[in-house]
Design a protein around this motif. Structure first.
Motif, short mmCIF file in Angstrom:
data_model
loop_
_atom_site.label_atom_id
_atom_site.label_comp_id
_atom_site.label_asym_id
_atom_site.label_seq_id
_atom_site.Cartn_x
_atom_site.Cartn_y
_atom_site.Cartn_z
N VAL A 228 0.95 -1.20 -0.03
CA VAL A 228 -0.45 0.29 0.12
C VAL A 228 1.01 1.39 0.20
O VAL A 228 1.61 1.20 0.84
CB VAL A 228 -0.72 0.30 1.16
CG1 VAL A 228 -1.68 1.09 1.25
CG2 VAL A 228 -2.11 -0.77 1.14
N GLY A 229 0.66 2.18 -0.18
CA GLY A 229 1.52 3.36 -1.35
C GLY A 229 1.14 4.21 0.30
O GLY A 229 0.77 3.92 1.40
N LYS A 230 2.26 5.56 0.43
CA LYS A 230 1.60 6.33 1.84
C LYS A 230 1.85 7.52 1.38
O LYS A 230 1.34 8.28 0.35
CB LYS A 230 3.27 6.58 2.00
CG LYS A 230 4.67 5.72 3.29
CD LYS A 230 5.86 5.74 3.28
CE LYS A 230 5.76 4.50 3.24
NZ LYS A 230 8.02 4.16 4.12
N PRO A 231 0.73 8.45 2.31
CA PRO A 231 0.04 9.44 1.87
C PRO A 231 1.48 11.10 1.37
O PRO A 231 1.65 11.08 0.06
CB PRO A 231 -0.67 10.23 2.80
CG PRO A 231 -1.18 8.93 3.42
CD PRO A 231 0.51 8.29 3.36
N GLU A 232 2.70 10.64 1.68
CA GLU A 232 3.63 11.32 1.34
C GLU A 232 3.94 10.89 -0.86
O GLU A 232 4.71 11.62 -0.85
CB GLU A 232 5.40 10.79 2.88
CG GLU A 232 4.33 11.67 3.55
CD GLU A 232 3.59 10.93 4.59
OE1 GLU A 232 3.15 11.08 5.61
OE2 GLU A 232 2.83 9.78 4.26
N GLU A 233 3.87 9.50 -0.56
CA GLU A 233 4.27 9.32 -1.89
C GLU A 233 3.35 10.11 -2.77
O GLU A 233 3.56 10.68 -4.29
CB GLU A 233 4.03 7.97 -2.13
CG GLU A 233 4.97 7.60 -1.39
CD GLU A 233 5.38 5.92 -1.41
OE1 GLU A 233 6.53 5.34 -1.69
OE2 GLU A 233 4.18 5.27 -1.65
N VAL A 234 2.33 10.29 -2.47
CA VAL A 234 1.39 11.52 -2.86
C VAL A 234 1.31 12.40 -2.88
O VAL A 234 1.52 13.44 -4.39
CB VAL A 234 0.06 11.14 -3.33
CG1 VAL A 234 -1.55 11.32 -3.32
CG2 VAL A 234 -0.86 9.39 -2.77
N ALA A 235 1.50 13.44 -2.08
CA ALA A 235 2.03 14.36 -1.79
C ALA A 235 2.93 15.28 -2.90
O ALA A 235 3.11 16.12 -2.98
CB ALA A 235 2.05 14.70 -0.02
N ARG A 236 4.39 13.93 -2.80
CA ARG A 236 5.03 14.74 -3.23
C ARG A 236 4.81 15.17 -4.56
O ARG A 236 5.13 15.95 -5.53
CB ARG A 236 6.56 13.68 -3.42
CG ARG A 236 7.13 13.90 -2.11
CD ARG A 236 8.39 12.83 -1.50
NE ARG A 236 8.37 11.74 -1.73
CZ ARG A 236 8.27 10.56 -0.77
NH1 ARG A 236 7.95 10.75 0.39
NH2 ARG A 236 7.96 9.44 -0.90
N ILE A 237 4.21 14.24 -5.61
CA ILE A 237 3.27 14.43 -6.85
C ILE A 237 2.65 15.37 -7.23
O ILE A 237 3.10 15.86 -7.58
CB ILE A 237 3.29 12.91 -7.42
CG1 ILE A 237 3.88 12.01 -7.03
CG2 ILE A 237 2.18 13.11 -9.06
CD1 ILE A 237 5.05 11.31 -7.95
N ALA A 238 2.30 15.31 -6.10
CA ALA A 238 1.06 16.62 -6.14
C ALA A 238 2.05 17.79 -6.20
O ALA A 238 2.45 18.86 -6.86
CB ALA A 238 0.12 16.69 -4.82
N ARG A 239 2.60 18.18 -5.32
CA ARG A 239 4.09 19.42 -5.06
C ARG A 239 4.12 19.10 -6.07
O ARG A 239 4.37 20.44 -6.43
CB ARG A 239 5.28 19.00 -4.38
CG ARG A 239 5.92 20.38 -3.64
CD ARG A 239 7.08 19.69 -4.31
NE ARG A 239 8.07 18.63 -3.15
CZ ARG A 239 9.35 17.60 -4.48
NH1 ARG A 239 9.22 18.23 -5.35
NH2 ARG A 239 9.14 17.02 -2.53
N VAL A 240 4.83 18.42 -7.17
CA VAL A 240 5.79 18.47 -8.12
C VAL A 240 5.02 19.64 -10.29
O VAL A 240 4.44 20.26 -10.11
CB VAL A 240 6.11 16.94 -9.09
CG1 VAL A 240 6.39 17.54 -10.51
CG2 VAL A 240 7.48 17.10 -8.04
N LEU A 241 3.42 18.63 -9.22
CA LEU A 241 2.14 19.19 -11.03
C LEU A 241 1.40 20.11 -10.15
O LEU A 241 1.17 21.07 -10.88
CB LEU A 241 1.43 18.30 -10.57
CG LEU A 241 1.67 16.55 -10.36
CD1 LEU A 241 -0.07 15.75 -10.61
CD2 LEU A 241 1.70 17.37 -12.20
N VAL A 242 1.50 20.91 -8.64
CA VAL A 242 1.24 22.06 -8.45
C VAL A 242 2.53 23.51 -8.96
O VAL A 242 2.24 24.53 -9.05
CB VAL A 242 0.88 22.56 -7.65
CG1 VAL A 242 -0.47 21.53 -7.34
CG2 VAL A 242 1.48 21.91 -5.81
#
Length: 270
Positions: A228-242
């Motif tokens: 299962v993934g970690k919330p931080e792994e999603v957050a890092r991609i979010a940071r790049v995308l914005v």
């Protein structure tokens, strides 16, 4: 000051002084995104629906590290609530240049044949109507500034069907198409619109599954990376995308799912 994650070393603070509103940021993926954007320099509006304590914990984590956060109550399905929250964040932090539409619910499990209309409407109102209302509320300032990013958190279930959760799947698929359509509408005004689709991520919403060995074993068969993934792994991609690092990305969905949408049942042939 907030210390950058290793991935940010050498890149400064790419969101320095930008104002971000992250809906549903009192826990889980929303909390991780709010903290990650603050770590990258953004001033962050943290929202909650009913549990203010969780939102304050998110804000405290940001402030204790030297960042700026403002908390407001928000019912994304209610236009007056959305307008009031956007007004608060704008007054306290400045015009919103980044919107992360994260708030959502999966609803009670029920077939289409048996689901109550009230339950269907609740899921659609929170997940799809809420996304629309929050987006519409911030667009005028973004268009005026000719700069902005709207990041819509969808799900692998904008693509993968999920029996018993048709309302959730329909809403998430709707958000994916809203993302693409809005990107075309805003193509010449400097505003980007992107969706991010997480797979199975360790959040309070799926704690029951993660605590059950049999359910976890079944879940892992659906994830090629076997975890299962970690919330931080999603957050890092979010940071790049914005950030401006993704300045040429709009009208598309980025999937963060450990390979779940790669149809792992076909890994050994048809």
């Amino acid at each position: 000051m907030l210390e950058p994650e290793p991935e940010l070393k050498g890149h400064g603070r790419p969101l320095n002084d930008r104002v971000a509103l992250v809906t549903g940021s009192s826990s889980g993926i929303g909390r991780a995104i709010a903290i990650e954007l603050a770590r990258a320099g953004a001033n962050v509006g943290v929202t909650y629906h009913s549990g203010r304590e969780g939102a304050e914990e998110t804000a405290d984590a940001i402030r204790e590290a030297g960042g700026t956060a403002e908390v407001c109550q928000l019912d994304v399905a209610d236009a007056k609530s959305v307008a009031a929250c956007v007004e608060t964040i704008t007054r306290e932090l400045g015009p919103i240049g980044i919107l992360v539409n994260n708030a959502g619910i999966d609803g009670d499990e029920a077939t289409v044949a048996s689901i109550a209309l009230e339950e269907w409407d609740k899921v659609i109102a929170t997940n799809l109507r809420g996304n629309f209302l929050c987006t519409q509320a911030v667009l005028s300032d973004m268009i005026l500034a000719r700069r902005g990013v709207i990041l819509n958190i969808t799900s692998v279930h904008d693509t993968i069907p999920w029996a018993g959760h048709a309302a959730y799947c329909a809403a998430k698929a709707g958000i994916a198409m809203l993302t693409r359509s809005l990107a075309l509408e805003l193509q010449n005004v400097g505003v980007r619109v992107v969706a991010l689709a997480p797979g199975a991520i360790a959040t309070p919403i799926n704690a029951e599954v993660r605590d059950d060995p049999d359910m976890m074993a079944d879940l892992k068969t659906k994830i090629p990376m076997q975890r299962v993934g970690k919330p931080e792994e999603v957050a890092r991609i979010a940071r790049v995308l914005v950030s401006d690092d993704a300045s040429y990305v709009t009208g598309t969905t980025v999937t963060v799912d450990g390979g779940m949408t790669a149809y792992p049942s076909f890994s050994h042939g048809g």
